[in-house]
Design a protein around this motif. Structure first.
Motif, PDB file in Angstrom:
ATOM      1  N   UNK A  32      38.618  48.752  13.332  1.00 50.30           N
ATOM      2  CA  UNK A  32      37.897  48.710  14.601  1.00 50.30           C
ATOM      3  C   UNK A  32      38.855  48.460  15.763  1.00 50.30           C
ATOM      4  N   UNK A  33      39.825  47.582  15.563  1.00 51.33           N
ATOM      5  CA  UNK A  33      40.818  47.360  16.612  1.00 51.33           C
ATOM      6  C   UNK A  33      41.585  48.650  16.915  1.00 51.33           C
ATOM      7  N   UNK A  34      41.876  49.419  15.882  1.00 59.91           N
ATOM      8  CA  UNK A  34      42.616  50.665  16.083  1.00 59.91           C
ATOM      9  C   UNK A  34      41.902  51.581  17.067  1.00 59.91           C
ATOM     10  N   UNK A  35      40.581  51.733  16.885  1.00 56.90           N
ATOM     11  CA  UNK A  35      39.815  52.656  17.730  1.00 56.90           C
ATOM     12  C   UNK A  35      39.442  52.027  19.060  1.00 56.90           C
ATOM     13  N   UNK A  36      38.979  50.798  19.033  1.00 53.70           N
ATOM     14  CA  UNK A  36      38.448  50.187  20.256  1.00 53.70           C
ATOM     15  C   UNK A  36      39.529  49.589  21.151  1.00 53.70           C
ATOM     16  N   UNK A  37      40.773  49.487  20.622  1.00 54.85           N
ATOM     17  CA  UNK A  37      41.842  48.913  21.452  1.00 54.85           C
ATOM     18  C   UNK A  37      43.156  49.682  21.333  1.00 54.85           C
ATOM     19  N   UNK A  38      43.711  49.760  20.120  1.00 54.08           N
ATOM     20  CA  UNK A  38      45.074  50.272  19.967  1.00 54.08           C
ATOM     21  C   UNK A  38      45.233  51.692  20.475  1.00 54.08           C
ATOM     22  N   UNK A  39      44.253  52.545  20.246  1.00 49.79           N
ATOM     23  CA  UNK A  39      44.374  53.946  20.630  1.00 49.79           C
ATOM     24  C   UNK A  39      44.050  54.196  22.101  1.00 49.79           C
ATOM     25  N   UNK A  40      43.588  53.176  22.802  1.00 44.76           N
ATOM     26  CA  UNK A  40      43.373  53.338  24.236  1.00 44.76           C
ATOM     27  C   UNK A  40      44.715  53.421  24.947  1.00 44.76           C
ATOM     28  N   UNK A  41      44.735  54.120  26.066  1.00 47.26           N
ATOM     29  CA  UNK A  41      45.937  54.159  26.896  1.00 47.26           C
ATOM     30  C   UNK A  41      45.991  52.907  27.763  1.00 47.26           C
ATOM     31  N   UNK A  42      47.196  52.485  28.058  1.00 43.54           N
ATOM     32  CA  UNK A  42      47.354  51.333  28.937  1.00 43.54           C
ATOM     33  C   UNK A  42      46.646  51.612  30.268  1.00 43.54           C
ATOM     34  N   UNK A  43      45.865  50.637  30.710  1.00 38.48           N
ATOM     35  CA  UNK A  43      45.104  50.783  31.947  1.00 38.48           C
ATOM     36  C   UNK A  43      43.669  51.201  31.730  1.00 38.48           C
TER      37      UNK A  43
END
Length: 340
Positions: A185-196
């Motif tokens: 879940x962290x991978x999709x909801x956070x890690x794969x987001x672009x900075x900003x």
């Protein structure tokens, strides 16, 4: 009930209680800080097949702020190959279950739009959406992220930064979305987001496979970061026998509860306990509740509700939405009367 036990349960109530929650505000702070309010968390707030379709209305009738749990499964149609997310407790999944956009977002739309129109952020987030994924398939999580983006103007969010360990300020909106501890879940909801980009779902710290009776600093070894901002606990971390074998509530158990809550709040985390019911066997079968969450009587559940309120638990889960909501309102009324 022994006076010493009741005193232990009621000692330390927060200074300000309002509506169906407890709130402390410092220096005009609008962001709900850990320990600032206790919210009724509507456990399993969805229908099972054709049964109990009124649960979300019951939860909302308890007033806001409120937390609403939605369990999600990924269904694939064997004929068309099309897949989608459904609100369900798990297998068997038929594809006839409601989808969250229909069941949750459409239902809360009037509440959210009115709140945005009025602009009074004092009680925001009004609704905490607690997502319990029954699988962590990447395509399922991606579909939910797409849904959250559709409703982003309604959702509390934070900016993704280059340093996850630094929790960025929350832009508080009427809904806060919490999700589980799985790294997928962290991978999709956070890690794969672009900075900003905006983080719109916030995960729980890791506690799986830990001894539930371990010291608080072992159970909660993580501080809040930009993604993980809460701690989800079964009640057996407080009482080893769990709900069916809990026995009498004691000052020692109260101390254990306080220690867990204080540890969470010291680490900047909201803390949730599930699920505190007190019902007859007939009530369980009539309402689809579970024996493993049942203390056996309303009195036994109520003293633990009171203890959780006194300890400043953030999210208190129960299937008895109305009764727990009443308990919170009664606590609010009593405290306000005592302060006059």
């Amino acid at each position: 009930m022994h006076r010493s036990v009741r005193a232990a349960a009621l000692a330390g109530l927060p200074l300000l209680l309002c509506g169906a929650f407890i709130a402390l505000r410092a220096n005009g702070q609008q962001v709900p800080q850990p320990g600032s309010r206790t919210i009724m968390d509507a456990h399993n707030c969805y229908p099972y097949f054709e049964w109990w379709g009124d649960r979300i209305d019951r939860a909302l009738s308890a007033g806001t702020p409120v937390a609403i749990e939605q369990d999600l499964g990924w269904y694939t149609d064997s004929t068309t190959g099309k897949s989608w997310s459904v609100v369900t407790h798990g297998d068997p999944i038929t594809g006839e279950e409601p989808i969250m956009e229909q069941y949750f977002f459409a239902r809360v739309r009037p509440i959210v739009e009115q709140a945005l129109k009025e602009g009074d952020k004092g009680d925001w987030p009004l609704i905490t959406l607690n997502l319990d994924f029954k699988d962590n398939k990447p395509e399922h999580l991606a579909a939910l992220l797409a849904l959250l983006r559709k409703y982003q103007p309604w959702l509390t969010s934070a900016v993704k930064s280059s340093h996850i360990e630094r929790a960025q300020p929350l832009d508080v909106k009427p809904i806060l979305v919490l999700t589980g501890e799985a790294d997928a879940q962290q991978t999709v909801f956070y890690d794969q987001l672009h900075e900003g980009e905006r983080v719109m779902a916030f995960g729980a710290i890791h506690t799986e496979d830990k001894d539930p009776q371990a010291a608080p600093e072992i159970l909660d070894s993580e501080k809040a970061n930009n993604y993980r901002r809460w701690w989800n606990n079964p009640w057996r971390v407080v009482e080893p026998g769990g709900q069916p074998h809990a026995g009498e509530w004691t000052p020692e158990k109260m101390n254990r509860l306080r220690a867990l809550v204080e540890r969470a709040h010291a680490n900047g985390l909201w803390i949730r306990f599930y699920t505190l019911d007190g019902a007859t066997p007939q009530d369980l079968s009539c309402h689809g509740w579970f024996r493993g969450y049942n203390f056996g009587s309303l009195d036994a559940a109520r003293i633990r509700w009171q203890a959780a309120i006194a300890a400043h638990v953030d999210y208190l889960a129960s299937d008895q939405y109305e009764l727990l909501g009443d308990e919170l309102r009664h606590s609010a009324s009593s405290e306000m009367h005592n302060r006059q």
